[in-house]
Design a protein around this motif. Structure first.
Motif, short mmCIF file in Angstrom:
data_model
loop_
_atom_site.label_atom_id
_atom_site.label_comp_id
_atom_site.label_asym_id
_atom_site.label_seq_id
_atom_site.Cartn_x
_atom_site.Cartn_y
_atom_site.Cartn_z
N THR A 126 -3.36 3.53 3.07
CA THR A 126 -3.69 4.21 1.82
C THR A 126 -4.36 5.56 2.07
N SER A 128 0.76 5.23 7.21
CA SER A 128 1.08 3.88 7.66
C SER A 128 1.57 3.89 9.10
N SER A 172 -4.53 -1.93 5.83
CA SER A 172 -4.03 -1.44 4.54
C SER A 172 -4.79 -0.20 4.09
N PRO A 228 0.81 -1.22 0.00
CA PRO A 228 0.00 0.00 0.00
C PRO A 228 0.85 1.28 0.00
N SER A 274 -5.34 -1.66 -2.26
CA SER A 274 -5.28 -1.68 -0.81
C SER A 274 -6.19 -2.76 -0.25
#
Ligand SMILES: Nc1ncnc2c1ncn2[C@@H]1O[C@H](COP(=O)(O)OP(=O)(O)OP(=O)(O)O)[C@@H](O)[C@H]1O
Ligand SMILES: Nc1ncnc2c1ncn2[C@@H]1O[C@H](COP(=O)(O)OP(=O)(O)OP(=O)(O)O)[C@@H](O)[C@H]1O
Ligand SMILES: [Mg+2]
Ligand SMILES: [Mg+2]
Lengths: 322, 365, 290, 238, 233
Positions: free
Chosen positions: C256, C260, C252, B179, C8
């Motif tokens: 996105t 993170s 995830s 991602p 994602s």
């Protein structure tokens, strides 16, 4: 136990230990570390024995207490000895956020609180302006000198932490022996049964959570001023949860003295004996010791010792209040 | 005369790998120094701090009680911090290369010395990018202290040179980087990827990049533990063209006598190519041992003069020139950049040290 | 943006499959015996290192090393059970410290045998990209996702349909009553430990094939597995799969859509939210009161 | 003193209680009977607060109790027993009673505890652990003991007599009636033994499939053909 | 066929059965009655091996059961319908019933026996997918009884089957026991309702305080004397 025994133990802890070992900074450091673990172990056992809640996230309270006290003493300039109990209060305040988890039981609660520990750790990492982020805080002020007693010295640290842990044991014992202690123990596995006879179990459980959080937070604060350093990974490390649990069960988590004894035994054996014998493989011995203990004496070390010594049942929690 | 030097170092726990790597270098230094017949010898006393701060402090205190003359070791700023404070209290000289946090040298400790620092890494990484004349760089970094500090420093440096920078912080626990790399590929359209993390992060990022193949990227640059022999051997698929900080090429070629001495001793002891951890451990220890030797000879060692002696160091070493400022920091420290080329690591930056031209543009996919 | 989100979701799905694989064995033992095997992550790790040895010493593809991992890990699991079954008093808490001790032993044994270096597969075949339109992944991820689905399904069938699986649940529900039905509780529990060992073996090989292993990883794996088990609702195998995928996708998507750095935070918040709404996890049945 | 209006309870898709209306006066002794799974225990759960109905009202002693938590209902004078005994596992028999008295009634009176122990023939077991160490009949007695220790105004008894020997049942009933005389407490009792119910109660209420199908004197109720069909199977005169 | 010989057993330090001896004959219904706390349940538990014998022996067809594990006794065709239900709370009604047929030799008849149990207890058929833990007291008792029947045991031990069941159901249960008796099964029945027990039994044992006070063929039992013995403490 005969009244003489506790007095002897106390005298040894307060007089003999500093007199005999006080010159050895290394030993005193180990003892202080062991007492820190004992304090958390005690708070954990209190929540388990009285609140009926097994927690896998006491690191949450430990870390919050540590950060609160460190920041109060450094940024607000509060005296360290005032900041430490406020650290405990900070942890209790954090326990307010944990209140919704009281609806959960067993492993659901245990892991919910672990999730809190993770969340607090990440918050401490992300709230950089307040906590210094992952760089952490160096140079946290040490313990002050009080009436000629240098608390910041190894001996002083030892005496202070010891006193705090003993005070917590006294508090624990007082709750245990009260009718509230009885009601709290009654709730285990039979919460509905206890509530239909008029016990406000939610309130009692919440109270135990606060007490346990306060204790853990205070210990966390003490540790911060002993080690003079904090960062999120350290303050909220899983080790602050798992090592005390192991120590408490090892010593006998259903007894008042078990967590203290367990922490000291496990820590000192590991660091002094096993480490000297096997400098880098000593943890394996520790693992063997923990496992063997459970198989040989499932109620823990303290009940085992008192059985040996007196051939009488240990002062186990469930009988203490009779 | 034999002197005991202590080493408080993580051999188990989360920092076990790097701790063991550094210890190898320290041991090589003992070998080499003792073989020199200066009249003084060194014996090493090692205590594993288990990657736990309290145990690091206890270890220093134990070593102090055992009458060591100085300490060489430590890894992780969170362990070095409290441990070096304990050493300061005991009046013991503490030399390290295991923590790059700027905080460590801001404390004004008299007995604390460090041969490397954040700035040296940032200089190298940013310098390489500037030389490539990229227009945009995506910095993917771990939220740990050392990595975050370095990432910020590099970002500032690049932006000062007019390079567009995007920052992607990641939690050290994450394993799937797709991602993030996908954001680099579709949103940032960056020309360079800077990775600031540790081996497992590099492997994850490079794998994700190999899967997604961001077409805008012309170079992938990491920092420590990347441009190493070990990575070249263990992950031959992932490494081609990847850059990382490196003091030595692989296979090692030493131009200096000191370097050859180190490499031979290392290979004799461990039967493998020396790596950067070993190098730093070696250099810090060697400088310390030499200072001990000097202090012993002019009689200041017993009077606590070791730190002053060490501060007088001005040496050309296998990691470059080393001197210490008032805070114990090494202002000369600047890293070099290596690139994986055909299963080997070539030094490509700065030009003065380069062993091969860089293969640019170039990515592992 | 849609392309980002699609990828994602896909990544999250695959990661969820891997999480599920790690959690299934723990969930089985916990769900059927109320024993939290704190050494589960270490068993997974052991399998991973067996795969590493097989690959680096004998050039075996990680998939082909599964049988070897099975033998070693199942034997270890049996050993763990034999020790745990000797606990007579307060098994739920005492097994915690016993398996914690075993975990310490295993972690350090792994450290001594395999050193602290990081390891991962070098098989190009497993690392190759598999591209489905706008969706990218490594082949190993897809392979083990499918395996994970199959194992979760198989486990579900075993527990709910087979005689032995039902016996396992019966023993956990009421040991005395199970004995009265002619069920040997020790044998049944041993069988579930062996099955957990099988699951750990596959999980270990999966981790070795898709990400990086090192000796200290075991503990983190246990915690992750534990969280998913509880999120699922204890004892529910479909819950494990759903919970794991939910976690994977949340993480995830956080990467996105936000950062993170917040992925772990999002996972934990999700976990708490689910529990506050469903105090017994996604698939945990509520109990009758009174 | 107790009034239930339009109580409805559902579990999943299952209507366990539908539109139950019920009232009883101070000092009344009422029997609650009905086939297995009719919803009797669930009705107790509604009254004591373990189950929240989807609709309806629970009024006790003039107070609306619907939102009151369990412990408040207990302190207000609602005592109940559990059909499947739920002792407080970690405590001894005596401690069980002590907790009930301390929190349900407000203060501890050891003499009263002894009285209850004697009445329930639990004296020899006073120090035994509640979780292990008691026969089923003793566990049921302990249920009653806990409820009595809170000094309730209304006693909800869920099959406490089942499994008691005939003589024991009689003794028990006599004491219950004496209690009612002495303290004016009401008793609502679930029991499947028709003889017992007929002897004990002035009034019987019959539940079937979550609905009240009969309410009246024992004679009248047990002669109702619908009750005979679904519940007694003609055993009333056995 | 089932010989209980001078058995002593209890719970840890507390002994309950005192040198108890009795014989259960094949194909008969043996009723065991006695006041609360006499040790009836304890006797059944001892037969099933759920508690160890500290002395004496129990033998089935001459084979000693002492020291045998409960599950192996169960596989031998002795089945206990326990007091206090002991159902598998986390399993569905159907799974609970199915577990009754766990021994290998019984599995073939599962479908048929299941249908039969549902026929006997239509209430359970309605609730077959429900978790047993959510059942009402009486429904759980039905599950326990149905589960016991699934095993088609050669010796059936029943502990207070009427407990918690509505009168109609009690009649049903005794009808079933009657039929099993007619099929020639051996049944041991513990029941507080002496009246009902006597109506079914071939032989009656009266227990008190862990000892056997009386042992007589059912037709010879005098209710009044029984009653007196009950309360002779
Ligand atoms: N939590 C629950 N979830 C699902 N069904 C439930 C739940 N609680 C009760 N029931 C169902 O509601 C019905 C009524 O149960 P209840 O215990 O009130 O019956 P009862 O009249 O007391 O029966 P018994 O005489 O057998 O004790 C039963 O069919 C039971 O299966
Ligand atoms: N787990 C236990 N631990 C200790 N004592 C027990 C235990 N279970 C039962 N007892 C005691 O053993 C004695 C016999 O109990 P048992 O259950 O066999 O009686 P019973 O004849 O079946 O009575 P009931 O009619 O009440 O079912 C009782 O005094 C009881 O208190
Ligand atoms: Mg009921
Ligand atoms: Mg009985």
């Amino acid at each position: 136990m005969k009244p003489i025994a506790p007095v002897a133990v106390l005298a040894a802890a307060y007089l003999l230990v500093p007199l005999l070992l006080g010159g050895n900074a290394y030993l005193m450091t180990l003892l202080v570390s062991a007492l820190i673990i004992a304090g958390i172990a005690l708070a954990w056992a209190l929540l388990g024995n009285l609140g009926g809640m097994v927690s896998f996230g006491h690191a949450a309270f430990f870390g919050v207490g540590a950060y609160t006290s460190a920041l109060l003493s450094m940024q607000a300039g509060l005296p360290v000895l005032l900041a430490i109990p406020l650290g405990g209060l900070g942890a209790a305040l954090a326990a307010v956020a944990v209140l919704p988890a009281l609806r959960l039981s067993g492993p659901y609660f245990a892991l919910a609180i672990l999730a809190y520990a993770h969340i607090f750790r990440i918050l401490a990492t992300e709230l950089k302006s307040l906590t210094g982020g992952s760089a952490g805080i160096l140079g946290i002020p040490g313990l002050p000198t009080l009436g000629g007693l240098e608390l910041g010295s190894r001996n002083g640290q030892y005496l202070l932490v010891l006193t705090v842990v003993l005070a917590f044991i006294a508090l624990y014992r007082a709750i245990w022996r009260s009718d509230y202690g009885l009601a709290l123990r009654a709730m285990h596995d039979s919460e509905d049964a206890t509530r239909v006879v008029g016990v406000n179990s939610t309130l009692l459980k919440a109270a135990m959570l606060f007490v346990s959080a306060f204790m853990t937070g205070t210990i966390g604060a003490l540790n911060a001023h002993v080690i003079n350093f904090l960062d999120p990974d350290y303050a909220f490390s899983g080790a602050w949860t798992i090592v005390p649990i192991a120590a408490a069960i090892f010593g006998g988590y259903r007894t008042l003295g078990g967590p203290l004894l367990g922490a000291i035994a496990v820590y000192l054996l590991d660091q002094l004996l096993f480490k000297a014998l096997f400098p880098s493989g000593h943890q394996i011995i520790l693992g063997v010791l923990l496992g063997a203990m459970i198989l040989l004496s499932p109620n823990g070390l303290l009940p085992w010792i008192s059985r040996r010594l007196q051939r009488r049942p240990a002062t186990e929690v469930r009988h203490a209040a009779a | 005369e034999e002197f005991v030097v202590g080493s408080q170092i993580p051999l188990t726990g989360s920092l076990a790998r790097v701790g063991n790597g550094m210890l190898e270098g320290i041991k090589v230094a003992v070998e080499v120094f003792n073989a020199r017949n200066t009249g003084n010898t060194i014996r090493l006393e090692v205590i594993d701090d288990e990657s736990v701060p309290a145990k690091a402090v206890a270890a220093v205190e134990k070593l102090a009680a055992d009458k060591v003359v100085a300490l060489s070791g430590g890894y992780g700023s969170n362990l070095i911090g409290p441990a070096s404070e304990a050493a300061e209290k005991a009046g013991l000289t503490y030399v390290t290369s295991g923590g790059v946090s700027d905080e460590l040298t801001r404390r004004g400790l008299k007995h604390f010395f460090r041969i490397n620092n954040n700035a040296g890494y940032a200089k190298a990484m940013a310098g390489l990018f500037e030389e490539m004349k990229l227009s945009s760089v995506a910095i993917v970094y771990s939220t740990k202290d050392a990595t975050e500090g370095l990432a910020k420093a590099v970002a500032a440096d690049l932006e000062a040179h007019g390079i567009k920078v995007t920052l992607h912080a990641f939690d050290p626990a994450i394993t799937d980087f797709k991602p993030i790399i996908n954001k680099v590929r579709l949103q940032d359209r960056a020309e360079g990827i800077a990775m600031v993390g540790y081996e497992n992060d590099y492997v994850g990022i490079l794998r994700a990049a190999k899967v997604l193949k961001p077409s805008s990227v012309k170079a992938v640059v990491g920092v420590w533990s990347l441009a190493t022999a070990q990575m070249a051997q263990e992950f031959p698929e992932l490494m081609p063209q990847v850059y990382g900080t490196a003091m030595l090429p692989f296979p090692v070629e030493f131009k200096s006598e000191a370097g050859r001495q180190f490499a031979t001793a290392y290979e004799r002891l461990y039967h493998k190519e020396p790596d950067y951890l070993g190098q730093f451990g070696y250099v810090q220890s060697m400088l310390l041992f030499e200072a001990i030797d000097r202090a012993a000879k002019n009689g200041t060692l017993a009077k606590g003069g070791l730190s002053e002696e060490l501060r007088r160091t001005d040496a050309e070493t296998i990691i470059g020139q080393v001197t210490f400022d008032a805070n114990g920091d090494n202002p000369h420290f600047s890293h070099r950049m290596g690139q994986h080329q055909n299963g080997k690591v070539a030094l490509v930056w700065p030009d003065a040290e380069a062993t091969a031209p860089k293969q640019f543009p170039g990515v592992p996919w | 943006m849609t392309e980002l989100i699609l990828q994602s979701l896909y990544s999250g799905l695959l990661v969820g499959g891997a999480y599920a694989l790690i959690a299934l064995g723990l969930a089985l033992v916990f769900g059927t015996m109320k024993i939290i095997n704190l050494a589960h992550g270490e068993l997974v790790l052991l399998a991973a290192y067996v795969a590493y040895t097989a690959e680096s010493q004998f050039g075996l593809n990680p998939l082909a090393s599964i049988p070897f991992a099975l033998v070693i890990v199942c034997a270890s699991a049996v050993l763990v059970y034999l020790l745990v079954s000797r606990i007579r008093v307060n098994r739920e808490l005492n097994s915690l410290i016993l398996t914690f001790g075993l975990g310490i032993i295993l972690t350090n044994a792994v450290l001594i045998v395999w050193s602290a270096n990081i390891r991962s597969t070098s098989s190009a075949w497993l690392q190759d990209a598999v591209v489905l339109g706008p969706l990218f992944s490594m082949r190993s991820e897809v392979v083990f996702f499918v395996l994970s689905l199959a194992l979760a399904g198989g486990l579900w069938w075993w527990l709910s349909r087979s005689w032995y699986g039902r016996a396992v649940r019966a023993v956990s529900s009421n040991r005395d009553a199970a004995k009265l039905m002619g069920i040997d509780p020790v044998r049944t529990e041993l069988v579930s430990f062996v099955v957990a060992g099988v699951l750990a073996s596959v999980a270990g090989v999966a981790i070795y094939s898709s990400s990086v292993i090192q000796p200290a990883l075991g503990h983190a794996l246990t915690i992750k597995a534990f969280i998913i088990t509880v999120l699922a609702g204890i004892g529910s195998m479909p819950g494990v799969l759903l919970g794991a995928v939910l976690l994977g996708v949340t993480e995830s998507l956080t990467v996105t859509l936000a950062s993170s750095a917040l992925q772990e935070l999002a996972g934990m918040v999700l976990f708490l939210l689910v529990l506050f709404v469903m105090p017994n996890g996604l698939f945990g049945g509520a109990r009758r009161r009174g | 003193m107790l009034q239930l209006d339009n109580i409805a309870v559902r579990f999943g898709g299952l209507n366990v209680l539908t539109d139950v209306n019920f009232a009883m006066e101070t000092g009344e002794v009422v029997g609650l009977v009905g086939p297995n799974g009719a919803g009797k225990t669930t009705l107790f759960n509604v009254i004591s607060g373990l189950v929240r109905p989807v609709s309806g009202r629970v009024v006790f002693d003039g107070r609306d109790m619907l939102r009151a938590p369990l412990y408040q209902r207990a302190r207000a004078g609602l005592g109940r027993t559990f059909q499947i005994p739920q002792p407080m596992h970690e405590l001894t028999v005596r401690e069980n009673l002590r907790v009930a008295q301390r929190f349900g009634r407000g203060r501890v009176d050891e003499a009263r505890i002894d009285e209850i122990l004697d009445f329930l023939k639990l004296r020899p077991k006073a120090q035994a652990d509640a979780a292990s160490g008691l026969a089923l009949s003793e566990l049921k007695a302990l249920e009653v003991g806990k409820a009595l220790a809170t000094e309730p105004k209304l006693l909800l008894l869920d099959e406490v007599l089942a499994g008691l020997e005939t003589h024991g049942k009689r003794l028990f009933m006599q004491t219950l009636l004496a209690l009612r005389e002495r303290f004016g407490i009401g008793i609502l009792i679930i029991e499947h033994d028709i003889e017992t119910i007929s002897n004990l109660c002035q009034r019987v209420c019959v539940l079937d499939f979550g609905k009240v199908i009969a309410d009246g004197t024992p004679q009248a109720v047990f002669e109702d053909p619908q009750v005979i069909k679904s519940y007694t199977g003609g055993a009333a005169h056995a | 066929m089932l010989e209980v010989n001078r058995v002593r057993a209890g719970y840890g330090a507390i002994n309950v059965l005192w040198d108890l001896s009795l014989t259960i004959r094949e194909g008969e219904v043996t009723a065991i009655i006695g006041p609360n706390g006499a040790g009836k349940t304890t006797l059944l538990r001892a037969i099933m091996g759920l508690i160890p014998l500290s002395q004496g022996d129990i033998a089935l067809h001459g084979d000693s059961l002492a020291g045998r594990q409960t599950w192996s006794i169960a596989r031998h065709g002795i089945s206990l319908i326990p007091e206090g239900r002991l159902v598998f709370r986390d399993m569905t009604v159907e799974d609970n019933l199915t577990m009754g047929a766990f021994p290998n030799s019984r599995r073939a008849g599962v479908a048929h026996n299941l249908a039969r149990v549902y026929e006997l207890f239509p209430r359970l058929a309605e609730r077959r997918r429900q978790l047993a833990g959510a059942l009402s007291g009486g429904e759980a008792q039905m599950v326990a009884i149905g589960r016991g029947l699934m095993a088609e045991p050669s010796v059936l031990l029943v502990d207070e089957p009427s407990l918690g069941l509505a009168p109609v159901m009690v009649q049903e249960i005794f009808g079933i026991l009657e039929r099993l008796k007619a099929e020639g099964r051996t049944i041991v029945l513990v029941e507080q309702n002496t009246h009902l027990a006597l109506s079914l039994a071939d032989h009656v044992h009266l227990m008190q305080a862990g000892r056997l006070l009386l042992s007589e063929p059912a037709p010879r039992v005098d209710l009044q004397r029984l009653h007196d013995l009950y309360f002779a403490r």
